[in-house]
Design a protein around this motif. Structure first.
Motif, mmCIF file in Angstrom:
data_model
loop_
_atom_site.group_PDB
_atom_site.id
_atom_site.type_symbol
_atom_site.label_atom_id
_atom_site.label_comp_id
_atom_site.label_asym_id
_atom_site.label_seq_id
_atom_site.Cartn_x
_atom_site.Cartn_y
_atom_site.Cartn_z
ATOM 1 N N ILE A 1 66.938 62.662 30.706
ATOM 2 C CA ILE A 1 66.784 61.298 31.245
ATOM 3 C C ILE A 1 66.185 61.296 32.648
ATOM 4 N N SER A 2 65.731 62.450 33.103
ATOM 5 C CA SER A 2 65.171 62.525 34.448
ATOM 6 C C SER A 2 63.928 61.640 34.559
ATOM 7 N N ILE A 3 63.880 60.867 35.613
ATOM 8 C CA ILE A 3 62.714 60.001 35.851
ATOM 9 C C ILE A 3 61.938 60.484 37.077
ATOM 10 N N ALA A 4 62.219 61.707 37.504
ATOM 11 C CA ALA A 4 61.576 62.243 38.704
ATOM 12 C C ALA A 4 60.062 62.327 38.548
ATOM 13 N N GLU A 5 59.603 62.813 37.388
ATOM 14 C CA GLU A 5 58.159 62.943 37.177
ATOM 15 C C GLU A 5 57.476 61.580 37.153
ATOM 16 N N GLU A 6 58.111 60.626 36.491
ATOM 17 C CA GLU A 6 57.537 59.270 36.427
ATOM 18 C C GLU A 6 57.468 58.638 37.822
ATOM 19 N N ILE A 7 58.498 58.866 38.612
ATOM 20 C CA ILE A 7 58.519 58.325 39.977
ATOM 21 C C ILE A 7 57.415 58.974 40.818
ATOM 22 N N THR A 8 57.234 60.283 40.654
ATOM 23 C CA THR A 8 56.169 60.978 41.387
ATOM 24 C C THR A 8 54.801 60.409 41.025
ATOM 25 N N ARG A 9 54.591 60.185 39.730
ATOM 26 C CA ARG A 9 53.305 59.631 39.303
ATOM 27 C C ARG A 9 53.130 58.195 39.784
ATOM 28 N N LEU A 10 54.221 57.442 39.806
ATOM 29 C CA LEU A 10 54.135 56.064 40.313
ATOM 30 C C LEU A 10 53.696 56.059 41.768
ATOM 31 N N TYR A 11 54.301 56.927 42.575
ATOM 32 C CA TYR A 11 53.902 57.025 43.982
ATOM 33 C C TYR A 11 52.416 57.368 44.098
ATOM 34 N N ALA A 12 51.946 58.283 43.248
ATOM 35 C CA ALA A 12 50.534 58.692 43.282
ATOM 36 C C ALA A 12 49.621 57.529 42.891
ATOM 37 N N HIS A 13 50.021 56.786 41.850
ATOM 38 C CA HIS A 13 49.215 55.633 41.413
ATOM 39 C C HIS A 13 49.164 54.555 42.497
ATOM 40 N N ILE A 14 50.279 54.316 43.144
ATOM 41 C CA ILE A 14 50.332 53.307 44.203
ATOM 42 C C ILE A 14 49.417 53.696 45.360
ATOM 43 N N LYS A 15 49.461 54.982 45.739
ATOM 44 C CA LYS A 15 48.601 55.469 46.819
ATOM 45 C C LYS A 15 47.131 55.353 46.437
ATOM 46 N N GLN A 16 46.805 55.728 45.213
ATOM 47 C CA GLN A 16 45.427 55.657 44.741
ATOM 48 C C GLN A 16 44.946 54.215 44.653
ATOM 49 N N PHE A 17 45.809 53.323 44.211
ATOM 50 C CA PHE A 17 45.467 51.901 44.110
ATOM 51 C C PHE A 17 45.091 51.363 45.485
ATOM 52 N N SER A 18 45.905 51.693 46.484
ATOM 53 C CA SER A 18 45.641 51.221 47.843
ATOM 54 C C SER A 18 44.320 51.766 48.372
ATOM 55 N N TYR A 19 44.019 53.009 48.040
ATOM 56 C CA TYR A 19 42.772 53.632 48.485
ATOM 57 C C TYR A 19 41.565 52.951 47.835
ATOM 58 N N ILE A 20 41.628 52.765 46.520
ATOM 59 C CA ILE A 20 40.509 52.157 45.792
ATOM 60 C C ILE A 20 40.298 50.711 46.238
ATOM 61 N N LEU A 21 41.374 50.029 46.559
ATOM 62 C CA LEU A 21 41.302 48.626 46.962
ATOM 63 C C LEU A 21 40.388 48.432 48.161
ATOM 64 N N ASN A 22 40.226 49.462 48.959
ATOM 65 C CA ASN A 22 39.411 49.361 50.175
ATOM 66 C C ASN A 22 38.045 50.034 50.044
ATOM 67 N N GLU A 23 37.685 50.450 48.828
ATOM 68 C CA GLU A 23 36.349 51.009 48.625
ATOM 69 C C GLU A 23 35.294 49.913 48.726
ATOM 70 N N GLN A 24 34.097 50.294 49.121
ATOM 71 C CA GLN A 24 33.006 49.331 49.290
ATOM 72 C C GLN A 24 32.132 49.241 48.043
ATOM 73 N N THR A 25 32.736 49.342 46.873
ATOM 74 C CA THR A 25 32.000 49.231 45.610
ATOM 75 C C THR A 25 32.783 48.326 44.661
ATOM 76 N N ALA A 26 32.226 48.119 43.461
ATOM 77 C CA ALA A 26 32.950 47.349 42.441
ATOM 78 C C ALA A 26 34.148 48.168 41.978
ATOM 79 N N VAL A 27 35.350 47.632 42.146
ATOM 80 C CA VAL A 27 36.574 48.415 41.897
ATOM 81 C C VAL A 27 37.466 47.817 40.818
ATOM 82 N N GLY A 28 37.101 46.672 40.260
ATOM 83 C CA GLY A 28 37.968 45.964 39.330
ATOM 84 C C GLY A 28 38.435 46.797 38.151
ATOM 85 N N ARG A 29 37.518 47.525 37.525
ATOM 86 C CA ARG A 29 37.877 48.306 36.339
ATOM 87 C C ARG A 29 38.799 49.475 36.692
#
Length: 292
Positions: A217-245
């Motif tokens: 029932i460990s959710i450690a891996e899922e939490i780690t990936r969530l943190y990574a996705h959140i960080k990546q989302f924030s990074y892409i949000l500030n790119e100067q290209t089309a980022v919607g997809r």
């Protein structure tokens, strides 16, 4: 910076005794879809107009309305078939000598016959008009781009705020991991006591059982990936290209991790957190649908 797919712009370009009016509006769309409504006089410029718009907007449904107000330069031309006219004149000369012409049958009826002289109309306007049209397209496009950028700032801020909430929810889940395992241990002890107090496993056996289940029932891996996705989302949000997809794909990945966490961490508190996270995620998906 994220750019909205919603925009509107107009322009009016005077030329000669007329004015070219252009109205351009854009809404969200999965791909780039340019719809042009233009007078027939501008059809020769259609490719140039599409190319001009595509250079400024990479994604969205784009409707462009073009009209001409005022007096257009004459596009009519007189065409004369000189060889046929010469034949008609020879025949007319012979008929005149034979005194065959009457008020009902004149030489003009031969000379001005539609096979000899006729008027053609060239619906295409000249290069000067096409230049004026592209200038108007650019002015309307500039207004659309400014509006899309302005709305993009608002969308970026809203998504960033919700991203902070997701990160906070993830931290809450992470903090609950020890209590989830301890809760299982307590429930297991209680159920074993209720079943058969004489056959209770010793402390070591119970501990091993808890450890095995904790791994499942460990959710450690899922939490780690969530943190990574959140960080990546924030990074892409500030790119100067089309980022919607890209953002839409990341939200799908986040949703997958949340579903897994929800199935593993079955305690009420964790389930409530996951429900709140998915609620925020759905709001983010609605916003991302309007990002270029």
């Amino acid at each position: 910076m994220a750019v909205s797919m919603t925009g509107f712009g107009t322009s009016a370009v005077p030329i000669g005794q007329a004015t070219i009016h252009i109205e351009m509006k854009t809404v969200n769309h999965r791909y780039s879809d340019i719809m042009l409504r233009m007078p027939g006089a501008f059809h020769s410029a259609e490719h140039a107009v599409r190319k001009h718009i595509a250079a400024g907007i990479s994604r969205g449904k784009i409707d462009v309305f073009m009209s001409i107000e005022g007096i257009l330069p004459s596009s009519k031309k007189v065409y004369v078939d000189w060889e046929l006219l010469a034949d008609y004149l020879n025949v007319a000369e012979k008929m005149d000598r034979m005194e065959m012409f009457t008020p009902a049958l004149s030489a003009e009826s031969f000379i001005l016959h539609s096979d000899v002289v006729h008027v053609t109309e060239n619906p295409q306007l000249g290069e000067e008009w096409q230049d004026a049209l592209l200038s108007g397209i650019q002015q309307a496009l500039d207004a659309v781009v400014v509006m899309r950028a302005h709305e993009g700032l608002a969308l970026t801020q809203d998504l960033q705020d919700r991203l902070f909430l997701l990160e906070d929810f993830t931290k809450q889940l992470e903090a609950r991991v020890p209590s989830i395992v301890e809760g299982y241990r307590s429930r297991l002890e209680q159920r074993l006591k209720e079943v058969d107090t004489a056959n209770l496993p010793n402390e070591d056996q119970l501990y091993r059982e808890v450890i095995l289940f904790a791994e499942k029932i460990s959710i450690a891996e899922e939490i780690t990936r969530l943190y990574a996705h959140i960080k990546q989302f924030s990074y892409i949000l500030n790119e100067q290209t089309a980022v919607g997809r890209k953002l839409d794909f990341l939200l799908q990945e986040m949703n997958r991790e949340m579903n897994t966490i929800g199935s593993k961490a079955s305690d009420a508190a964790s389930s409530h957190i996951v429900v709140d996270m998915k609620s925020e995620l759905e709001k983010m998906r609605e916003q991302v649908q309007n990002i270029e």
